[in-house]
Design a protein around this motif. Structure first.
Motif, PDB file in Angstrom:
ATOM      1  N   GLY A  18      68.662  51.309  15.647  1.00 44.44           N
ATOM      2  CA  GLY A  18      68.430  52.023  16.892  1.00 44.44           C
ATOM      3  C   GLY A  18      68.904  53.637  16.869  1.00 44.44           C
ATOM      4  N   ASP A  19      69.530  53.774  15.797  1.00 41.70           N
ATOM      5  CA  ASP A  19      69.900  55.258  15.462  1.00 41.70           C
ATOM      6  C   ASP A  19      69.267  55.808  14.739  1.00 41.70           C
ATOM      7  OD1 ASP A  19      71.332  57.529  14.946  1.00 41.70           O
ATOM      8  OD2 ASP A  19      73.088  56.481  14.028  1.00 41.70           O
ATOM      9  N   GLN A  20      68.409  56.691  15.050  1.00 39.55           N
ATOM     10  CA  GLN A  20      67.410  57.476  14.188  1.00 39.55           C
ATOM     11  C   GLN A  20      67.771  58.099  12.924  1.00 39.55           C
ATOM     12  OE1 GLN A  20      65.441  61.043  15.808  1.00 39.55           O
ATOM     13  NE2 GLN A  20      63.429  60.475  14.877  1.00 39.55           N
ATOM     14  N   SER A  21      69.130  58.611  12.878  1.00 43.56           N
ATOM     15  CA  SER A  21      69.746  59.083  11.542  1.00 43.56           C
ATOM     16  C   SER A  21      69.971  57.804  10.559  1.00 43.56           C
ATOM     17  CB  SER A  21      70.859  59.710  11.819  1.00 43.56           C
ATOM     18  OG  SER A  21      70.847  60.723  12.422  1.00 43.56           O
ATOM     19  N   ALA A  22      70.601  56.604  11.101  1.00 46.17           N
ATOM     20  CA  ALA A  22      70.615  55.559  10.399  1.00 46.17           C
ATOM     21  C   ALA A  22      69.418  55.059   9.967  1.00 46.17           C
ATOM     22  CB  ALA A  22      71.506  54.412  11.135  1.00 46.17           C
ATOM     23  N   ASP A  23      68.326  54.896  10.718  1.00 47.33           N
ATOM     24  CA  ASP A  23      66.984  54.663  10.300  1.00 47.33           C
ATOM     25  C   ASP A  23      66.296  55.145   9.380  1.00 47.33           C
ATOM     26  OD1 ASP A  23      67.011  52.582  12.207  1.00 47.33           O
ATOM     27  OD2 ASP A  23      66.050  53.630  13.873  1.00 47.33           O
ATOM     28  N   ILE A  24      66.520  56.608   9.208  1.00 50.32           N
ATOM     29  CA  ILE A  24      66.084  57.615   8.314  1.00 50.32           C
ATOM     30  C   ILE A  24      66.835  57.293   6.965  1.00 50.32           C
ATOM     31  CG2 ILE A  24      65.993  60.054   7.397  1.00 50.32           C
ATOM     32  CD1 ILE A  24      65.801  60.737  10.412  1.00 50.32           C
ATOM     33  N   ALA A  25      67.974  56.898   6.932  1.00 51.73           N
ATOM     34  CA  ALA A  25      68.886  56.893   6.035  1.00 51.73           C
ATOM     35  C   ALA A  25      68.346  55.324   5.237  1.00 51.73           C
ATOM     36  CB  ALA A  25      70.474  56.632   6.133  1.00 51.73           C
ATOM     37  N   GLU A  26      68.031  54.346   6.014  1.00 49.56           N
ATOM     38  CA  GLU A  26      67.489  53.202   5.492  1.00 49.56           C
ATOM     39  C   GLU A  26      66.147  53.210   4.820  1.00 49.56           C
ATOM     40  OE1 GLU A  26      66.269  48.826   7.043  1.00 49.56           O
ATOM     41  OE2 GLU A  26      67.398  50.051   8.281  1.00 49.56           O
ATOM     42  N   SER A  68      53.470  51.540   3.075  1.00 49.92           N
ATOM     43  CA  SER A  68      52.175  52.312   3.648  1.00 49.92           C
ATOM     44  C   SER A  68      53.005  53.694   4.063  1.00 49.92           C
ATOM     45  CB  SER A  68      51.759  51.568   4.822  1.00 49.92           C
ATOM     46  OG  SER A  68      50.842  52.368   5.541  1.00 49.92           O
ATOM     47  N   LEU A  69      53.982  53.791   4.611  1.00 47.92           N
ATOM     48  CA  LEU A  69      54.586  55.036   5.090  1.00 47.92           C
ATOM     49  C   LEU A  69      55.105  55.812   3.706  1.00 47.92           C
ATOM     50  CD1 LEU A  69      56.957  53.956   8.002  1.00 47.92           C
ATOM     51  CD2 LEU A  69      55.141  55.110   8.335  1.00 47.92           C
ATOM     52  N   LYS A  72      51.635  57.449   2.605  1.00 54.86           N
ATOM     53  CA  LYS A  72      51.317  58.385   3.414  1.00 54.86           C
ATOM     54  C   LYS A  72      52.257  59.807   3.297  1.00 54.86           C
ATOM     55  CE  LYS A  72      49.614  55.460   7.013  1.00 54.86           C
ATOM     56  NZ  LYS A  72      49.718  54.660   8.376  1.00 54.86           N
ATOM     57  N   THR A  73      53.534  59.626   2.905  1.00 55.22           N
ATOM     58  CA  THR A  73      54.394  60.660   2.832  1.00 55.22           C
ATOM     59  C   THR A  73      54.742  61.149   1.360  1.00 55.22           C
ATOM     60  OG1 THR A  73      56.422  59.359   2.901  1.00 55.22           O
ATOM     61  CG2 THR A  73      55.405  60.187   4.993  1.00 55.22           C
ATOM     62  N   PHE A  74      54.294  60.479   0.526  1.00 51.77           N
ATOM     63  CA  PHE A  74      54.713  60.725  -1.062  1.00 51.77           C
ATOM     64  C   PHE A  74      54.365  62.243  -1.291  1.00 51.77           C
ATOM     65  CE2 PHE A  74      54.061  61.150  -5.349  1.00 51.77           C
ATOM     66  CZ  PHE A  74      55.181  60.563  -5.955  1.00 51.77           C
ATOM     67  N   ASN A  75      55.552  62.894  -1.790  1.00 51.86           N
ATOM     68  CA  ASN A  75      55.169  64.396  -2.382  1.00 51.86           C
ATOM     69  C   ASN A  75      56.294  64.446  -3.225  1.00 51.86           C
ATOM     70  OD1 ASN A  75      55.593  67.045  -2.364  1.00 51.86           O
ATOM     71  ND2 ASN A  75      54.931  67.438  -0.447  1.00 51.86           N
ATOM     72  N   ARG A  76      55.873  64.814  -4.395  1.00 52.71           N
ATOM     73  CA  ARG A  76      56.944  64.780  -5.371  1.00 52.71           C
ATOM     74  C   ARG A  76      57.953  66.052  -5.221  1.00 52.71           C
ATOM     75  NH1 ARG A  76      52.201  64.520  -9.328  1.00 52.71           N
ATOM     76  NH2 ARG A  76      52.460  62.373 -10.037  1.00 52.71           N
ATOM     77  N   ASP A  77      57.561  66.922  -4.272  1.00 56.48           N
ATOM     78  CA  ASP A  77      58.171  68.466  -4.009  1.00 56.48           C
ATOM     79  C   ASP A  77      59.458  67.985  -3.003  1.00 56.48           C
ATOM     80  OD1 ASP A  77      57.021  69.785  -5.931  1.00 56.48           O
ATOM     81  OD2 ASP A  77      55.521  70.418  -4.520  1.00 56.48           O
ATOM     82  N   GLU A  78      59.441  66.737  -2.300  1.00 58.45           N
ATOM     83  CA  GLU A  78      60.303  66.413  -1.142  1.00 58.45           C
ATOM     84  C   GLU A  78      60.985  65.366  -1.645  1.00 58.45           C
ATOM     85  OE1 GLU A  78      58.021  68.097   2.882  1.00 58.45           O
ATOM     86  OE2 GLU A  78      57.654  65.970   2.103  1.00 58.45           O
ATOM     87  N   GLN A  82      63.634  63.772   3.264  1.00 58.91           N
ATOM     88  CA  GLN A  82      62.848  64.664   3.731  1.00 58.91           C
ATOM     89  C   GLN A  82      61.633  63.725   4.216  1.00 58.91           C
ATOM     90  OE1 GLN A  82      62.629  67.335   0.620  1.00 58.91           O
ATOM     91  NE2 GLN A  82      63.560  68.961   2.018  1.00 58.91           N
ATOM     92  N   ARG A  83      61.258  62.942   3.384  1.00 58.51           N
ATOM     93  CA  ARG A  83      60.056  62.239   3.562  1.00 58.51           C
ATOM     94  C   ARG A  83      60.097  61.169   4.693  1.00 58.51           C
ATOM     95  NH1 ARG A  83      59.737  61.319  -2.097  1.00 58.51           N
ATOM     96  NH2 ARG A  83      59.140  59.183  -1.802  1.00 58.51           N
ATOM     97  N   ALA A  84      61.197  60.529   4.503  1.00 54.55           N
ATOM     98  CA  ALA A  84      61.717  59.508   5.685  1.00 54.55           C
ATOM     99  C   ALA A  84      61.699  60.143   6.991  1.00 54.55           C
ATOM    100  CB  ALA A  84      62.998  58.704   5.156  1.00 54.55           C
ATOM    101  N   ALA A  85      62.532  61.323   7.122  1.00 51.11           N
ATOM    102  CA  ALA A  85      62.453  61.936   8.454  1.00 51.11           C
ATOM    103  C   ALA A  85      61.125  62.066   8.917  1.00 51.11           C
ATOM    104  CB  ALA A  85      63.257  63.284   8.215  1.00 51.11           C
ATOM    105  N   LYS A  86      60.250  62.833   7.996  1.00 51.25           N
ATOM    106  CA  LYS A  86      58.977  62.849   8.512  1.00 51.25           C
ATOM    107  C   LYS A  86      58.109  61.365   9.022  1.00 51.25           C
ATOM    108  CE  LYS A  86      57.597  66.940   5.667  1.00 51.25           C
ATOM    109  NZ  LYS A  86      56.597  67.488   4.675  1.00 51.25           N
ATOM    110  N   ALA A  87      58.464  60.389   8.467  1.00 50.09           N
ATOM    111  CA  ALA A  87      57.903  59.296   8.515  1.00 50.09           C
ATOM    112  C   ALA A  87      58.458  58.822   9.993  1.00 50.09           C
ATOM    113  CB  ALA A  87      58.284  58.111   7.514  1.00 50.09           C
ATOM    114  N   VAL A  88      59.487  58.976  10.379  1.00 51.52           N
ATOM    115  CA  VAL A  88      60.084  58.537  11.573  1.00 51.52           C
ATOM    116  C   VAL A  88      60.022  59.682  12.726  1.00 51.52           C
ATOM    117  CG1 VAL A  88      61.637  56.896  10.748  1.00 51.52           C
ATOM    118  CG2 VAL A  88      62.386  59.264  11.418  1.00 51.52           C
ATOM    119  N   GLY A  89      59.295  60.621  12.455  1.00 50.07           N
ATOM    120  CA  GLY A  89      59.039  61.945  13.431  1.00 50.07           C
ATOM    121  C   GLY A  89      60.071  62.850  13.611  1.00 50.07           C
TER     122      GLY A  89
END
Length: 92
Positions: A18-26, A68-69, A72-78, A82-89
């Motif tokens: 339920g913690d966005q930072s932890a969700d990004i880390a996961e 799927s996420l 959608k977010t795959f980018n070799r330069d990130e 960074q991509r996980a943060a984008k995926a969760v907004g």
């Protein structure tokens, strides 16, 4: 992990804080694994769902959403983070 993953059934071993930072880390851990799987050439990434299911003990639907996420977010330069943060907004 964002709206795409919040309403999914979770298999044992798969918890959300339920913690966005932890969700990004996961999610970043999932993305890092998928990056390494892609680089290994062990599977076509469209067939990566069973690998994610086994590695992280996720259900089929949840593993598919993670994959799927990642696609959608795959980018070799990130980084995976960074991509996980984008995926969760998160716009850090």
């Amino acid at each position: 992990m964002g709206a795409d993953l919040d309403n999914d059934q979770r298999a044992s071993g798969d918890s959300m804080t339920g913690d966005q930072s932890a969700d990004i880390a996961e999610l970043a851990k999932h993305f890092d694994y998928l990056d390494r799987l892609r680089e290994s050439g062990k599977t076509n990434m469209y067939g990566a769902r069973p690998f994610v299911m086994k590695r992280f003990r996720l259900g089929e639907d949840r593993a598919g959403k993670v994959l799927s996420l990642w696609m959608k977010t795959f980018n070799r330069d990130e980084t995976p983070e960074q991509r996980a943060a984008k995926a969760v907004g998160d716009t850090r």
